[in-house]
Enzyme design. Structure first.
Site, short mmCIF file in Angstrom:
data_model
loop_
_atom_site.label_atom_id
_atom_site.label_comp_id
_atom_site.label_asym_id
_atom_site.label_seq_id
_atom_site.Cartn_x
_atom_site.Cartn_y
_atom_site.Cartn_z
N ILE A 69 3.61 2.81 2.71
CA ILE A 69 4.93 2.25 2.41
C ILE A 69 5.42 2.91 1.12
CG2 ILE A 69 6.24 0.16 1.83
CD1 ILE A 69 4.20 -1.47 3.35
N ASP A 112 0.85 -1.18 0.00
CA ASP A 112 0.00 0.00 0.00
C ASP A 112 0.89 1.24 0.00
OD1 ASP A 112 -1.74 2.09 0.53
OD2 ASP A 112 -2.93 0.96 2.00
N HIS A 113 0.88 1.98 -1.11
CA HIS A 113 1.80 3.10 -1.27
C HIS A 113 1.42 4.30 -0.40
CE1 HIS A 113 5.27 4.78 -2.91
NE2 HIS A 113 4.99 4.81 -4.21
N ARG A 114 0.28 4.25 0.26
CA ARG A 114 -0.07 5.33 1.17
C ARG A 114 0.82 5.32 2.41
NH1 ARG A 114 -6.38 4.17 1.92
NH2 ARG A 114 -5.44 2.09 2.18
#
Length: 480
Positions: free
Chosen positions: A454, A450-452
């Site tokens: 990480i 999850d790029h939010r």
């Protein structure tokens, strides 16, 4: 077991409702009944198996008695809170035949024991259901209606208090606007799915029971008043099961249970969390040698040792080195919630679909205990006995797509988690080792996150650490 001394059928019969066996589940499908009317049950005895949106679960009944009625057949989807079984908690009392008023008719006890026996053993399975009680809000089986009509006219009145007023058994559709229409559970579900109010449907079945054809007729825009004609339509069975007729060019399969939950979860995850997937190909020759050695180790006796075990341990060590990856995005509070424990999910393919049970507090387990937990998880999933609790609370997941012979994939996050690791097939490949091309055991890892919460650097470091451990397994000791 409760002993009854009065004539109150309301107190004599107890009902067991479909419980919420998971976290906020709204419905479950009855897969199998383990009891039949007339069977004696005890507190805690498993009476049926149901499939929820998460797993198959066995339901124990919380009281003693004799099964009076199974409200739904196998294969029916039932809403949480609906009564699924009624139990006679005072089967030896013989007071059920008493008149509904306070006046105990002396003739009733003499007649009712004869009529009561078919009620217990005949629901939905035999023609001997000659005096089956009417269910509140549900229809009697079609074969039971003519038998009741053939009985003595006074017979329905004594059994009325069991669950519903006796008069509406056959003529309910004419009993007034407040009477609930008669229809079997599958027909009710069909009407619900089609958005049809059963109160507006004209019944054509025996005894005023609404049939599937009646519901389809009501759903047809140009044929509201024609109830018998749609009986020629074969569309109804398709809603029950994926039956392919000979020569058919397509088969329609109802989406429900675990498969429905998977679809909803994957769509929600894919379009909620911004996925990023990174890949790394790694030489796991030393890991495979370690697996072979562990199989011979006496401390690992009795547990299954395979590459997944070492990969799981490598992921746990990598999380210890990069604790920020073990987190979840709290949208409601706009917070990143870091977890100081690891509930390790293992994606498992089962006949009912993909499920992801997890090993609680996997970070605290020794290698033998981790191996034992993996073995139990896989065996339980294979048998279809994974509980909803076992699939709740996961923090990070491993999916081993290599068992299907593929190199890797781009996995979708399990909802509520921040990362998932896909492990590809381990193959003997030419590899540059110590300056020379040699055959080595190689695999490809894919990490979706999850790029939010990480970013690229953290995700890359985490994946690189897993790869480094698998290339040099001694790091399980030096980095732990």
């Amino acid at each position: 077991m409760t002993t009854m001394t009065d004539t109150s059928n309301a107190a004599r019969f107890r009902e067991f409702k479909m419980p919420d066996v998971g976290e906020g589940l709204t419905e479950a499908e009855i897969l199998k009944w383990y009891v039949q009317p007339g069977d004696t049950v005890t507190d805690g005895q498993v009476v049926c198996e149901v499939e929820t949106a998460k797993a198959a679960v066995e339901l124990p009944i919380p009281f003693d008695g004799v099964v009076h009625e199974l409200r739904f057949p196998e294969g029916t989807t039932v809403d949480v809170g609906q009564v699924i079984i009624s139990v006679d908690v005072a089967p030896g009392s013989g007071d059920a035949p008493a008149a509904p008023a306070a006046e105990p008719a002396p003739e009733a006890p003499a007649e009712e024991p004869k009529g009561r026996q078919p009620v217990l053993v005949g629901y939905g399975v035999a023609e001997s259901s000659t005096k089956r009680r009417a269910r509140k809000g549900a229809a009697a089986p079609a074969q039971a209606v003519p038998a009741q009509a053939a009985s003595a006219p006074a017979a329905p009145a004594p059994v009325a208090p069991a669950s519903a007023a006796p008069a509406p058994v056959a003529p309910a559709p004419q009993a007034g606007a407040d009477a609930r229409p008669l229809a079997k559970p599958p027909v009710r579900k069909l009407a619900k799915d089609l958005g049809i109010d059963l109160a507006t449907v004209t019944p054509t079945g025996a005894g005023g029971v609404i049939t599937r054809e009646d519901v389809h007729a009501a759903a047809a825009p140009a044929a509201e008043a024609v109830a018998p004609e749609p009986s020629a339509e074969p569309a109804a069975p398709a809603a029950e099961a994926p039956v392919a007729q000979q020569g058919a060019r397509e088969t329609r399969i109802p989406v429900k249970g675990v498969r429905k939950a998977i679809a909803q979860a994957m769509v929600g995850s894919a379009f909620t969390a911004p996925h990023v997937t990174e890949f790394v190909t790694v030489d796991v020759t030393r890991t495979m040698k370690l697996v072979a050695e562990l199989k011979e180790d006496k401390d690992m006796a009795g547990v299954r040792v395979n590459p997944l075990l070492v990969i799981a341990k490598a992921l746990l060590v990598a999380i210890k080195r990069n604790p920020e990856v073990n987190a979840v995005w709290d949208e409601a509070n706009q917070e990143i919630v870091q977890k100081h424990y690891v509930n390790l999910g293992i994606a498992a393919a089962t006949p009912r679909g993909l499920i992801v049970p997890n090993i609680k507090d996997a970070h605290d387990l020794t290698l033998p205990r981790l191996a034992a937990s993996l073995g139990e998880l896989v065996a339980t999933a294979r048998d279809g006995k994974t509980s909803p609790a076992a699939m709740a609370g996961g923090t990070v997941t491993i999916t081993n797509v290599g068992v299907f012979g593929v190199d890797t994939g781009t996995p979708i996050l399990n909802p509520g988690e921040s990362a998932i690791l896909a492990v590809g097939a381990i193959k003997l490949q030419p590899w540059v080792h110590k300056g020379k091309v040699k055959p080595r055991q190689v695999t490809t890892l894919a990490l979706s996150f999850d790029h939010r919460l990480i970013d690229g650097e953290l995700g890359s470091k985490f994946l690189a650490d897993i790869a480094a451990i698998l290339e040099q397994p001694k790091r399980l000791i030096t980095w732990a």
